[in-house]
Design a protein around this motif. Structure first.
Motif, PDB file in Angstrom:
ATOM      1  N   ALA A 199     -10.639   8.356   7.049  1.00  0.00           N
ATOM      2  CA  ALA A 199     -10.572   9.716   6.170  1.00  0.00           C
ATOM      3  C   ALA A 199     -12.055  10.187   6.088  1.00  0.00           C
ATOM      4  O   ALA A 199     -13.080   9.215   5.525  1.00  0.00           O
ATOM      5  N   CYS A 223      -6.483  10.686   3.283  1.00  0.00           N
ATOM      6  CA  CYS A 223      -5.913   9.424   3.411  1.00  0.00           C
ATOM      7  C   CYS A 223      -4.603   9.385   3.789  1.00  0.00           C
ATOM      8  O   CYS A 223      -3.927  10.390   3.270  1.00  0.00           O
ATOM      9  N   ASP A 265      -1.738   4.575  -0.224  1.00  0.00           N
ATOM     10  CA  ASP A 265      -2.377   4.594  -1.395  1.00  0.00           C
ATOM     11  C   ASP A 265      -1.352   4.510  -2.652  1.00  0.00           C
ATOM     12  O   ASP A 265      -1.777   4.424  -3.900  1.00  0.00           O
TER      13      ASP A 265
END
Length: 180
Positions: A137, A171, A176
């Motif tokens: 990213a 991302c 996450d």
């Protein structure tokens, strides 16, 4: 199905998923064009880490060098332009990457006009795809390094860079998520 045929089948599916870009952008009546055009603030479509990515850069190669740079004589023809390198620069760290380091590849479509798929003839339209599965990213500045071949009395080359394309790779949101 044996292993060999399984590999061939998987490769065929991958090739169909990405494949070559289509030379189909309407530039109108201009002598030179690129899309997306960073000069107009256009960027490459954003990508996501660990997700398939496919974006097309359309290029209308000018017939005359003055269509790109007004300092060239208006009668200086462009024979061809060769895409020699694509550099991805992280806009925060300023570290430069090649496409392969980021899980991407550059695929040129010159419609078979030259044995080198990244050689583009003057006065014609072509495309280049950025494709693959991004692995890092960041916001990248993407620079296309080319060599232009021109002829005055004999052929000569001149390097140039089409700069400042932006690619935002985000991302993978699934990774996450934290469950509490």
């Amino acid at each position: 199905m044996n292993k060999f045929y399984s590999v061939v089948f998987a490769f065929a599916l991958t090739s169909m998923a990405f494949g070559q870009c289509e030379v189909d952008y309407d530039f109108g009546d201009v002598g030179f064009g690129i899309s997306p055009d960073p000069v107009l603030g256009e960027a490459l479509d954003p990508g996501t880490v660990n997700a398939d990515y496919f974006e097309v850069i359309h290029i209308l190669i000018p017939a005359m060098a003055s269509d790109i740079d007004a300092t060239y004589p208006p009668t200086l023809p462009i024979d061809s332009i060769i895409l020699v390198n694509v550099v991805f620069t992280d806009t925060v760290t300023m570290i430069e990457y090649q496409a392969e380091q980021l899980g991407l590849e550059i695929v040129c479509n010159n419609l078979g006009d030259s044995p080198d798929s990244c050689t583009f003839m003057g006065a014609l339209q072509y495309c280049v795809s950025v494709q693959g599965v991004p692995n890092t990213a960041a916001v990248y500045r993407v620079d296309l390094h080319v060599i232009g071949w021109l002829t005055i009395f004999e052929p000569f080359s001149a390097p140039a860079v089409f700069s400042n394309f932006l690619l935002n790779v985000q991302c993978d949101l699934v990774e996450d998520v934290v469950i509490i």
